[in-house]
Motif scaffolding. Sequence first.
Motif, short mmCIF file in Angstrom:
data_model
loop_
_atom_site.label_atom_id
_atom_site.label_comp_id
_atom_site.label_asym_id
_atom_site.label_seq_id
_atom_site.Cartn_x
_atom_site.Cartn_y
_atom_site.Cartn_z
N ARG A 1 0.83 -1.20 0.00
CA ARG A 1 0.00 0.00 0.00
C ARG A 1 0.87 1.26 0.00
O ARG A 1 0.55 2.26 -0.64
N LEU A 2 1.98 1.21 0.73
CA LEU A 2 2.86 2.37 0.80
C LEU A 2 3.62 2.59 -0.50
O LEU A 2 3.93 3.72 -0.88
N ALA A 3 3.94 1.48 -1.20
CA ALA A 3 4.79 1.58 -2.38
C ALA A 3 4.01 1.78 -3.67
O ALA A 3 4.58 2.20 -4.69
N ILE A 4 2.72 1.55 -3.66
CA ILE A 4 1.97 1.43 -4.91
C ILE A 4 1.88 2.75 -5.68
O ILE A 4 1.89 2.78 -6.90
N HIS A 5 1.83 3.90 -4.93
CA HIS A 5 1.63 5.17 -5.64
C HIS A 5 2.84 5.54 -6.49
O HIS A 5 2.72 6.24 -7.49
N GLU A 6 4.03 5.09 -6.08
CA GLU A 6 5.23 5.39 -6.85
C GLU A 6 5.26 4.62 -8.17
O GLU A 6 6.04 4.96 -9.07
N LEU A 7 4.46 3.59 -8.30
CA LEU A 7 4.45 2.77 -9.51
C LEU A 7 3.42 3.25 -10.52
O LEU A 7 3.18 2.58 -11.53
N GLY A 8 2.79 4.40 -10.24
CA GLY A 8 1.87 4.99 -11.21
C GLY A 8 0.56 4.26 -11.33
O GLY A 8 0.01 4.16 -12.44
N VAL A 9 0.01 3.77 -10.22
CA VAL A 9 -1.21 2.98 -10.28
C VAL A 9 -2.46 3.83 -10.36
O VAL A 9 -3.50 3.39 -10.85
N ILE A 10 -2.41 5.09 -9.89
CA ILE A 10 -3.61 5.91 -9.81
C ILE A 10 -4.22 6.21 -11.19
O ILE A 10 -5.43 6.02 -11.39
N PRO A 11 -3.46 6.67 -12.18
CA PRO A 11 -4.09 6.97 -13.48
C PRO A 11 -4.82 5.77 -14.10
O PRO A 11 -5.97 5.92 -14.53
N PRO A 12 -4.20 4.57 -14.19
CA PRO A 12 -4.96 3.46 -14.78
C PRO A 12 -6.18 3.06 -13.95
O PRO A 12 -7.20 2.65 -14.52
#
Length: 769
Positions: free
Chosen positions: A166-177
Amino acid sequence: MVKKGKKESETPSKETFEPLSFEGKTPATVVLLLSSPEEDILIKACETVHAFAERGDENKVSLLGLGALEPLCQLITHNNRLVKRNAFMALGIMSTHGVSETYVTFVQEFGTLCLASLSVDFVCKTQIFDNNGLPPVIQLLSSPDPDVKKNSLEIIFNLVQDNPSRLAIHELGVIPPLLELLKSDFPVIQHLALKTLQNVTTVKDTRNTFREEQGFDRLMGIVNNKVFDLHDLHAEALQVVANCLNDSECLEFIYKGGGLTQLMEFLLTPSKPEIQANTVKCIARVAQSPENRKLLHEQNVENILVELLSVADDGVKTVTCEAVATMSSHLPSKDIFRDLKSIPSVVRLLRSESLMVREAATKALSDLTHNNWLNAFAVYEAGGHEHLLQQLSECCPSTVASAAATLANMAEQDEIRCSILSHGAMHALVEPLKSTNTQVVVNTTLCLAALACDTASRAEVGGLRTLVDLLHSNHKDVLHNACLAVNICASDEPTTVEMCKFGALEMLKEINQSVNRRNRFSELAMTSLLKSNLPVKYSLTGCLSSTDLIMDGFYDAGKRVLSLEELSGQSVDERRAIIVINTATEYEPQTQNFKLKKEEDKQKDEDQPHSPTEKRWKMMNDVSLQVLVKEAKESILPLNDEREQYVALARLVSKAMGGGVELEKLHEFQWNLHLSELKFQLQSNVVPIGMISRGIFCHRALLFKCLADCIGLSCTLVRGEYNRAWNEVLLFSPAGSSAQPSCYIVDLMHSPGSMLRVNTPAAVQYQTI
């Protein structure tokens, strides 16, 4: 024979086939066996497919063409572990086939399906994360195949249940898709995307990214149905909105963009009850912080909540009451709710058939009336106190706790408190006091303390044993409130005596000796108990202050903590006599109270027969003491000088008790024999002080304190060891050299009337052997 044959034909055969061995020589046959209902065949078939696929890419392509993927994907969820394992192995080896334009989608589909199944397990989730499985899965969210999208979403959703992902996911660009998938034509994908957003937006960094990607606008588009008819997605969308609104930075951004106004408008838009309930839950969650409550107040959220209290749906009423309770922490909101006439509406909900509605309404009233006497009076005017008393017998601990808290808030006003008591409040509190729920006990003891403010209410207190037992509690708030209630109840002697019988004094003494358990009310409770029961106070502490006035019925039993009636019922023994004070006419005991006996009661006692073995004790009329009191008033009060008054009183006491005795001849003073004779004469261990004509230190000091209190002179009574006791008085120096009075011990034994300054050798010698 016919019947027999018929009977045999009706009986089903229990015979079974012998196991058959199949040899599949072609891939097509083995693929067909993947749909077999028999586990043994499935195990062998999967194993065979795995072995065949290992021989080369041509075999893998052949299996794909024969349709092996679909049954294998179904078998990875099989109940049999061997079937599941072999199916995974077969799919795994097939996925190593070089990327082919024809079969790439199939590979992605069964690959993500396998991972989706594995990602449910905690160990597998950790391995996927540690082996950098998230980046390729996130890339597959843009796949043209909906099954691949769905499987990839499931993997991500399962992984973000754990904090590292959960902490790492935003750095992987998950929000736009994820936001893009909200436009999907497939509801299952939309739901999964929203549920994933619920999890990831609990992290501040992800919320910032979500805000930058205009995620809130997209969610409000769903909520307001401006783009799609997405009623079934409102619950998940509102949960994501709540996460955003719970962040002060996001809330400020949304507030400036008019998003909060849109949400308020949506609350009043006619919609399904469950959607309204979810929206109110969102508002209640936003209102958890003081800053957010202020913003909601500026948006007039109170008006909206008051309107929703009249909605027919119980679910909406419940969450609305919860939101009212939360907003009541904001002081201006409390007054707004009252001005909008919402309190009668909440009181009416106490009669609801729904337990959840009653629970939420009671909590709302508790918060509305906290430190707000106007709201408390509004509840009273609406008849809320009567319904709240009924709530005390509810099975729900939360409801009982809130009801007790509300009644405690209301009891601060005398008019309301009297009305609450008139409806049997003291009796209603008995059962909640016995609760095993900590919050119920905390609030009930507080309510008891708030109600027991006068003699009449304290006389109705039930459950005193339970209250005293709560002094054993190690819970800080329970112990604190129990001590408070004991302190309040100890204002009346009958209640004090009852609590002392249950061991309240011993428990409080233990509490006050503990560094961790002692509190400000434990010391007050101890003081109140002792003040209302001076014989016990003198027994336990060996000291009465100048403000502790000895009254009729006081007795000195040494260090024995028993009632006078109990002591009088004991057989004559060799222990020290119990010295009792009685300056009035005939009395009879009522535990440790003594009241004037009326003539008609006396006649009734004389006419009533008693058993020969029953020993009825009555307090003797102490004529000698009455004479001493009269003499003290006539001879000492007229004296103008305070020192002369003390000296005269000391000489009067000494004369009554056998006169002065020189220190060297003290052992010749036969006071002990005199007391034994009195006990034998009275056939009782209890001796009126006026009958003692040869008294020692302890008897003289008690008589001095008694007479001083009767004529309004101030002195203490202190007990030492070995029958020593003395009185301390405050006097100014004869020479007037000091502006402050000094403490003196009154000599009643050797040189009656002498004033021995405290801590001088003469005073120490008087106090000790």
